[in-house]
Each structure stands twice: as structure tokens, then as C-alpha cells.
Design a protein around this motif. Structure first.
Motif, PDB file in Angstrom:
ATOM      1  N   SER A 303       0.776  -1.125   0.026  1.00 27.83           N
ATOM      2  CA  SER A 303      -0.030  -0.038  -0.080  1.00 27.83           C
ATOM      3  C   SER A 303       1.120   1.262   0.082  1.00 27.83           C
ATOM      4  O   SER A 303       0.233   2.337  -0.243  1.00 27.83           O
ATOM      5  N   LEU A 304       2.151   0.975   0.113  1.00 27.85           N
ATOM      6  CA  LEU A 304       3.063   2.428   0.092  1.00 27.85           C
ATOM      7  C   LEU A 304       3.058   3.055  -1.161  1.00 27.85           C
ATOM      8  O   LEU A 304       3.039   2.309  -2.319  1.00 27.85           O
ATOM      9  N   PRO A 305       3.118   4.442  -1.361  1.00 23.98           N
ATOM     10  CA  PRO A 305       3.095   4.948  -2.400  1.00 23.98           C
ATOM     11  C   PRO A 305       4.474   5.145  -3.160  1.00 23.98           C
ATOM     12  O   PRO A 305       4.813   6.442  -3.451  1.00 23.98           O
ATOM     13  N   PHE A 306       5.167   4.132  -3.265  1.00 22.81           N
ATOM     14  CA  PHE A 306       6.634   4.050  -3.817  1.00 22.81           C
ATOM     15  C   PHE A 306       6.630   3.020  -4.922  1.00 22.81           C
ATOM     16  O   PHE A 306       5.895   2.103  -5.078  1.00 22.81           O
ATOM     17  N   GLU A 307       7.342   3.532  -5.750  1.00 24.27           N
ATOM     18  CA  GLU A 307       7.821   2.386  -6.531  1.00 24.27           C
ATOM     19  C   GLU A 307       8.493   1.032  -5.934  1.00 24.27           C
ATOM     20  O   GLU A 307       9.099   1.230  -4.934  1.00 24.27           O
ATOM     21  N   PRO A 308       8.360  -0.171  -6.548  1.00 27.23           N
ATOM     22  CA  PRO A 308       8.845  -1.257  -5.943  1.00 27.23           C
ATOM     23  C   PRO A 308      10.308  -1.346  -5.645  1.00 27.23           C
ATOM     24  O   PRO A 308      10.874  -1.779  -4.524  1.00 27.23           O
ATOM     25  N   TRP A 309      11.273  -0.622  -6.422  1.00 28.67           N
ATOM     26  CA  TRP A 309      12.640  -0.501  -6.412  1.00 28.67           C
ATOM     27  C   TRP A 309      13.064   0.326  -5.180  1.00 28.67           C
ATOM     28  O   TRP A 309      13.884   0.004  -4.509  1.00 28.67           O
ATOM     29  N   VAL A 310      11.961   1.472  -4.976  1.00 25.08           N
ATOM     30  CA  VAL A 310      12.233   2.171  -3.563  1.00 25.08           C
ATOM     31  C   VAL A 310      11.861   1.566  -2.379  1.00 25.08           C
ATOM     32  O   VAL A 310      12.863   1.475  -1.552  1.00 25.08           O
ATOM     33  N   VAL A 311      11.034   0.559  -2.393  1.00 29.78           N
ATOM     34  CA  VAL A 311      10.563  -0.206  -1.337  1.00 29.78           C
ATOM     35  C   VAL A 311      11.889  -1.322  -0.966  1.00 29.78           C
ATOM     36  O   VAL A 311      12.087  -1.434  -0.011  1.00 29.78           O
ATOM     37  N   MET A 312      12.206  -1.850  -2.104  1.00 29.66           N
ATOM     38  CA  MET A 312      13.252  -2.595  -1.892  1.00 29.66           C
ATOM     39  C   MET A 312      14.661  -2.084  -1.220  1.00 29.66           C
ATOM     40  O   MET A 312      15.245  -2.951  -0.436  1.00 29.66           O
ATOM     41  N   LEU A 313      14.747  -1.070  -1.757  1.00 30.19           N
ATOM     42  CA  LEU A 313      16.004  -0.197  -0.951  1.00 30.19           C
ATOM     43  C   LEU A 313      15.877  -0.163   0.496  1.00 30.19           C
ATOM     44  O   LEU A 313      16.650  -0.125   1.184  1.00 30.19           O
ATOM     45  N   GLY A 347       6.336  -8.325  -6.721  1.00 34.63           N
ATOM     46  CA  GLY A 347       6.668  -8.789  -7.972  1.00 34.63           C
ATOM     47  C   GLY A 347       8.051  -9.289  -8.435  1.00 34.63           C
ATOM     48  O   GLY A 347       8.350  -9.344  -9.571  1.00 34.63           O
ATOM     49  N   TYR A 348       8.869  -9.324  -7.421  1.00 37.56           N
ATOM     50  CA  TYR A 348      10.328  -9.879  -7.373  1.00 37.56           C
ATOM     51  C   TYR A 348      10.246 -11.492  -7.619  1.00 37.56           C
ATOM     52  O   TYR A 348       9.513 -11.947  -7.131  1.00 37.56           O
ATOM     53  N   ASP A 349      11.573 -11.480  -8.280  1.00 39.03           N
ATOM     54  CA  ASP A 349      11.685 -13.039  -8.563  1.00 39.03           C
ATOM     55  C   ASP A 349      12.436 -13.741  -7.082  1.00 39.03           C
ATOM     56  O   ASP A 349      13.071 -13.076  -6.592  1.00 39.03           O
ATOM     57  N   PRO A 350      11.841 -14.698  -6.756  1.00 35.43           N
ATOM     58  CA  PRO A 350      12.181 -15.468  -5.372  1.00 35.43           C
ATOM     59  C   PRO A 350      13.669 -15.769  -5.424  1.00 35.43           C
ATOM     60  O   PRO A 350      14.505 -15.723  -4.453  1.00 35.43           O
ATOM     61  N   ILE A 351      14.316 -16.273  -6.688  1.00 34.15           N
ATOM     62  CA  ILE A 351      15.427 -16.563  -6.608  1.00 34.15           C
ATOM     63  C   ILE A 351      16.520 -15.542  -6.521  1.00 34.15           C
ATOM     64  O   ILE A 351      17.481 -15.282  -5.976  1.00 34.15           O
ATOM     65  N   TRP A 352      15.921 -14.541  -7.421  1.00 39.93           N
ATOM     66  CA  TRP A 352      16.757 -13.190  -7.379  1.00 39.93           C
ATOM     67  C   TRP A 352      16.899 -12.709  -6.143  1.00 39.93           C
ATOM     68  O   TRP A 352      17.980 -12.160  -5.475  1.00 39.93           O
ATOM     69  N   VAL A 404      25.918  -5.427  -4.947  1.00 41.34           N
ATOM     70  CA  VAL A 404      24.427  -5.472  -4.752  1.00 41.34           C
ATOM     71  C   VAL A 404      23.849  -4.338  -5.820  1.00 41.34           C
ATOM     72  O   VAL A 404      22.668  -4.721  -6.336  1.00 41.34           O
ATOM     73  N   ALA A 405      24.494  -3.320  -6.051  1.00 37.75           N
ATOM     74  CA  ALA A 405      23.933  -2.465  -7.190  1.00 37.75           C
ATOM     75  C   ALA A 405      24.090  -2.998  -8.234  1.00 37.75           C
ATOM     76  O   ALA A 405      23.157  -2.917  -9.113  1.00 37.75           O
ATOM     77  N   VAL A 406      25.087  -3.679  -8.701  1.00 39.87           N
ATOM     78  CA  VAL A 406      25.125  -4.383 -10.043  1.00 39.87           C
ATOM     79  C   VAL A 406      23.848  -5.581 -10.161  1.00 39.87           C
ATOM     80  O   VAL A 406      23.359  -5.505 -11.081  1.00 39.87           O
ATOM     81  N   PHE A 407      23.598  -6.153  -9.060  1.00 45.94           N
ATOM     82  CA  PHE A 407      22.437  -7.284  -9.013  1.00 45.94           C
ATOM     83  C   PHE A 407      21.017  -6.537  -9.051  1.00 45.94           C
ATOM     84  O   PHE A 407      20.266  -7.021  -9.726  1.00 45.94           O
ATOM     85  N   LEU A 408      21.043  -5.289  -8.514  1.00 46.07           N
ATOM     86  CA  LEU A 408      19.647  -4.522  -8.678  1.00 46.07           C
ATOM     87  C   LEU A 408      19.650  -3.930 -10.126  1.00 46.07           C
ATOM     88  O   LEU A 408      18.378  -4.148 -10.544  1.00 46.07           O
TER      89      LEU A 408
END
Length: 423
Positions: A303-313, A347-352, A404-408
Motif C-alpha cells: 500500500s506504500l505510495p512508492f515504486e517497488p525498487w524504492v521499497v526494496m532499497l 513482483g520480484y523473483d524469489p531466486i533473485w 548489490v547495486a550490480v545485481f539490482l
């Protein structure tokens, strides 16, 4: 029973758990105790205690979990067979001519040993006797990614993912991590040449003669990797085969009974420690499930108003903070039951995500105040203060964040190989 709703009991349980861990109580004891009290509070003594009583047996007999002692045994047999010294000698002769030659050799040697050892602390302890201690505290963390990796197996068990796919997924990221470490060393040595002069004097004949000593490691890596990739064996079967091969090589190198006994005892001790963590935390996880906290956290995250990559960070930042106070395995066991469903909902891949979160766990192994690998290295080399080791690993922590940045940015680095396995 208590007059409190399940949500409130769950929040109180999490707070109590964190307070117990921060006060020095072992994670598996704190998790099991809080889980027991919480479940009894919600569903009564008979149901709660009965449920908890089934967890140790049901998990101990799990076929998936049997892969752990096999991978750990490979590492200890390799150490007692003297394979580690041969790896370091070969790496020094082949890569010592580079700026920071000894440190570069340490990286490649630890990467090689990581390929036959599932334990990061074992890698750090083994090579601290022969190489640069500060480097080895960081280099030892490569064992968490390069298969066979005990912590990747634990992740797979918690989130119910394929052990084989996860182990294969760690192969390329492990190599990338090692290469970024080498890059950091080369840049560092160019800026400050005094920190690691190149090693001169080895001829091509010396290099070629060092290769046969590395064949045991190469053989085990090929056996484990090809067996899983081609589907010839399950991870447990591949691990057992790898352990048998290392055992035969150890016998050919003249392994004595005392060395074999030490290998088995050290394997048993580490296995019991990991199994105890799993049992204790799974009791706590069962309590969280009844309290409904994973579902509530998932709803909050999505429900957070952020893009998924921001939440991941933000999630990864949380792991950095937790890693300052908890060991890697305990941290993953406690957080994944709540965090993983939310990450999947994004929506992220579980292996990733498994590789990303394990890479973050690597950082915990070298950052204060816990920094388990730094304490292991300092214990093996008491002439070097732990504060010196912590300062020495600073550039490699930067390297980990860069990795980690490379993998993201390029998730295909992680997902390509396991996806090939499925085709």
C-alpha cells in the motif's frame, strides 16, 4: 486466554524477541521461548505445546535439510586434507604479479575454497593462517554465495524454493563478487602501493607445477555443479558425492584418524548449531503465522505510495541495520517469514531476492559490532587486534554494496543460469 487480540500478541512477541536477542540471549532460545508463550496465549497449552513438539522432528527428517551436513563436511575434509594450502600457493604464483598480489591471491584462493565449503566462518578461519587476515574476513564471505552454500540452503528451506536452482543462481554472482573484490584491491594498490606490493620471481614452470594441487577442488566443483545442472542428482546426492570424493582425496594425501575425527566432530557441531537455529526460529514463525503479522506487513508494504525498487532499497537498508546486531543466519530466519511474502507481492523473483538477501547477509559478517568473520580471524591470529581487522575490511564492504547495486540494475546476472537449468 489473555484478553488481547492476536495482532497485539504478535507485536508484543516481536518486541520481546528483539529485546531478548539484543540482551544477549541466543537466537534459537529466544525464538523458541517467545513462540511457545505466544502460541499458548492464543490457542491454549495443549494445542500450542503439541504443535511446537512436532517441529524439531518434522524438520530433522526433511530430505531437503540433509544437504547441509554434506556441504559442511566437504569444507572440513578439504581443510584437514591440506587442500587449502595448495590453493593459496597456486593463486599466489598465478596472480601474485598484480598490484596487491597477495591480497588478490587471497581472493581467488578463498573463492576456490568457498566452492567446496558451505561455511563462511570456516573459510575465514582456514585461510587466516596462511594469508592476509583483513582480506580473509571479507573473502570468507564468498562462501555464502558460491555453491555449495549453507545459507542459500537455509533460505530455500524457509521460503520453500528449489535448493538446486538457488545453488546454481549463486555461482555467477559469487564470481562477480570475487572480481569486484579484486578490482577494489587493484585500485587501492595503485593509490597506495605500500599496502600490497606485487610478488615477483615465479616462473611459468612454477605456475604450471602448482596446478595439480588445485585439481581436488576443481574436481569437486565440476561434480557438484554438473550433477545439479544436468539433473543427474539432487543437491543432497551431489553433496554426498562431493564429500565422498574429497574423503578419497584426503585418504590419498595421508589423512590420519585424528584429522578425520576432527572433521566429523566440527561438521556435527556446526550442523547442530544450524539445526537448533532452524527449529527455534520455525517455532517463532509458526507463532507469527497465527498472529497474522506476515499478511499485515504485506498489506502495508504493497500500500506504500512508492515504486517497488524504492521499497526494496528500504528493505535492504533494514538488513544493513539488523546486520550490525545479529548474525547472518539468525537474521534471515527471523525476517524472511515476514519480508518474503511482501517482496513476492511486489513482483520480484524469489531466486533473485534470495541471492540479494544472502549478499546482504555477507555484509553482516564483516560489519561491527557483530562482524563474526572479523572475530574469527582475530581469534585465529591473536597478534592482530579485531579493531584492525574491522578497519581493513572497510573497502570490501564498499565492494559488497557495489556488487548489490550490480545485481539490482542487472538481475539477469542472477537469474540467467538457473533459468537455463529449466530449459
Amino acid at each position: 486466554m489473555t484478553g488481547l487480540d492476536n495482532d497485539t500478541i504478535g507485536v508484543i512477541g516481536v518486541i520481546c524477541m528483539l529485546l531478548l536477542v539484543l540482551s544477549g540471549v541466543r537466537i534459537y532460545i529466544a525464538a523458541a521461548a517467545v513462540g511457545l508463550v505466544g502460541l499458548v496465549s492464543m490457542i491454549g497449552w495443549d494445542a500450542g505445546a503439541g504443535m511446537i513438539g512436532t517441529i524439531p522432528h518434522s524438520k530433522a527428517v526433511s530430505y531437503t535439510l540433509s544437504v547441509l551436513p554434506m556441504f559442511i563436511l566437504i569444507g572440513y575434509l578439504a581443510f584437514h586434507a591440506g587442500i587449502t594450502q595448495a590453493l593459496f600457493d597456486a593463486a599466489r604464483k598465478w596472480f601474485g604479479f598484480l598490484p596487491g598480489g597477495l591480497a588478490v591471491a587471497s581472493v581467488f584462493a578463498t573463492a576456490g575454497f568457498a566452492a567446496v565449503s558451505g561455511a563462511s566462518t570456516a573459510t575465514a578461519a582456514v585461510f587466516s593462517r596462511v594469508a592476509i587476515p583483513e582480506m580473509l574476513a571479507a573473502g570468507g564471505t564468498l562462501a555464502t554465495l558460491i555453491p555449495p552454500s549453507a545459507i542459500l540452503v537455509i533460505y530455500a528451506i524457509i521460503v520453500e524454493e528449489s535448493v538446486g536452482r538457488l545453488l546454481l543462481a549463486g555461482f555467477i554472482p559469487g564470481i562477480v563478487s570475487a572480481l569486484i573484490y579484486v578490482l577494489i584491491i587493484l585500485v587501492w594498490a595503485k593509490i597506495s602501493p605500500g599496502i600490497g606490493p606485487a610478488i615477483k620471481g615465479y616462473t611459468w614452470s612454477d605456475r604450471i607445477k602448482s596446478v595439480p594441487g588445485t585439481m581436488p577442488v576443481i574436481s569437486v566443483v565440476v561434480i557438484i555443479f554438473s550433477a545439479m545442472y544436468l539433473g543427474w542428482a539432487t543437491p543432497t546426492e551431489a553433496g554426498a558425492l562431493g564429500a565422498f570424493v574429497v574423503f578419497l582425496m584426503a585418504l590419498m594425501k595421508g589423512m590420519r584418524y585424528d584429522a578425520l575425527k576432527d572433521s566429523l566432530l566440527e561438521t556435527a557441531k556446526l550442523t547442530v548449531m544450524i539445526f537448533s537455529l532452524i527449529w527455534g526460529v520455525l517455532i517463532f514463525v509458526r507463532f507469527l503465522g497465527f498472529a497474522g503479522l506476515p499478511e499485515h506487513f504485506t498489506q502495508f508494504i504493497t500500500s506504500l505510495p512508492f515504486e517497488p525498487w524504492v521499497v526494496m532499497l528500504f528493505i535492504l537498508l533494514g538488513y544493513v541495520i539488523l546486520g550490525m546486531f545479529m548474525d547472518a543466519i539468525g537474521m534471515l530466519l527471523l525476517t524472511l517469514p515476514v519480508v518474503y511474502p511482501a517482496v513476492m507481492a511486489l513482483g520480484y523473483d524469489p531466486i533473485w531476492f534470495g541471492i540479494i538477501v544472502v549478499k546482504m547477509a555477507e555484509v553482516c559478517l564483516v560489519t561491527p559490532p557483530i562482524g563474526l568473520n572479523c572475530f574469527v580471524v582475530s581469534a585465529v591470529r591473536p597478534d592482530i587486534p579485531v579493531s584492525t581487522v574491522f578497519r581493513g575490511v572497510g573497502p570490501f564492504v564498499v565492494a559488497d554494496f557495489l556488487t548489490v547495486a550490480v545485481f539490482l540494475i542487472w538481475p539477469e546476472v542472477i537469474t540467467w543460469l538457473p533459468n537455463q537449468m529449466m530449459n
